[in-house]
Design an enzyme around this catalytic site. Structure first.
Site, PDB file in Angstrom:
ATOM      1  N   LYS A  35      -6.688  -4.598  -2.605  1.00  0.00           N
ATOM      2  CA  LYS A  35      -7.494  -5.149  -1.635  1.00  0.00           C
ATOM      3  C   LYS A  35      -8.127  -4.180  -0.647  1.00  0.00           C
ATOM      4  CE  LYS A  35      -3.512  -4.495   1.590  1.00  0.00           C
ATOM      5  NZ  LYS A  35      -4.052  -3.722   2.693  1.00  0.00           N
TER       6      LYS A  35
ATOM      7  N   ASP B 272       0.821  -1.154  -0.027  1.00  0.00           N
ATOM      8  CA  ASP B 272       0.021  -0.062  -0.003  1.00  0.00           C
ATOM      9  C   ASP B 272       0.594   1.467   0.069  1.00  0.00           C
ATOM     10  OD1 ASP B 272      -2.054  -1.946   0.085  1.00  0.00           O
ATOM     11  OD2 ASP B 272      -2.378  -1.539   2.472  1.00  0.00           O
TER      12      ASP B 272
ATOM     13  N   CYS C 103      -1.830  -2.071   8.069  1.00  0.00           N
ATOM     14  CA  CYS C 103      -1.688  -3.083   7.027  1.00  0.00           C
ATOM     15  C   CYS C 103      -0.549  -4.111   7.091  1.00  0.00           C
ATOM     16  CB  CYS C 103      -2.081  -2.592   5.677  1.00  0.00           C
ATOM     17  SG  CYS C 103      -3.506  -1.553   5.642  1.00  0.00           S
TER      18      CYS C 103
END
Length: 179
Positions: A75, A13, A108
């Site tokens: 995601k 990310d 995350c």
């Protein structure tokens, strides 16, 4: 120790404006780019994740340019392991050692590490390749991951550990990346 035949690099990310809000974001991006370049030189599989890119934006350009040969896994779950496409791609690599890099360390990256450890994977977190908006969140997450069995490493340490020797054919190119 990390081995070339069983290591997978997972980039979590590193997207849009959120990246610029990270603690020491400039060195973070430089370190992740160096790790990706090194992984490519060493032919290590790379899995690249984006958290709801339609909202957070795509991967930052400096990194996306290095990942042109790969496709991001989209995601919405905080843990990459909550996405079937990621787990399928990870299984296809055959790797059991996962090097984690990306943002945010306490969300995350942390949740992915915990799920990977629970799934029997060895996890190493690149401490100079992860960040959060605050240093405190990053440090707490690294402490928790380490206490649960994740190993902590750095970009330089991981690359040299993977090469094992100055006789490695990639040694000169990797050494240039580090300088």
């Amino acid at each position: 120790m990390l081995n070339l035949d069983s290591t997978v690099l997972v980039v979590v990310d590193v997207q849009g404006r959120l990246t610029t809000l990270m603690h020491e974001h400039k060195s973070l991006i430089d370190n992740i780019v160096t790790m990706v370049k090194g992984a490519k030189l060493l032919n290590i599989p790379i899995l690249w994740l984006e958290q709801v890119p339609e909202k957070l934006g795509g991967t930052v350009l400096e990194l996306a340019d290095e990942l042109l040969d790969f496709s991001p896994v989209r995601k919405s779950s905080f843990s990459a392991c909550g996405e079937h496409a990621f787990m399928s791609a990870l299984e296809q690599t055959g790797g059991r050692q996962v090097l984690l890099t990306g943002i945010e360390t306490h969300i995350c990256v942390y949740q992915t590490a915990m799920d990977l450890l629970a799934g029997g994977y060895e996890v190493e977190v690149l401490v100079d390749g992860v960040s959060s908006r605050t240093l405190q969140n990053k440090e707490v997450a690294l402490d928790k991951m380490s206490a649960q069995g994740a190993d902590l490493t750095t970009v330089e340490m991981a690359l040299f550990e993977l090469m094992k020797s100055a006789d490695a054919p990639q040694f000169r190119d990797i050494a240039r990346l580090i300088k």
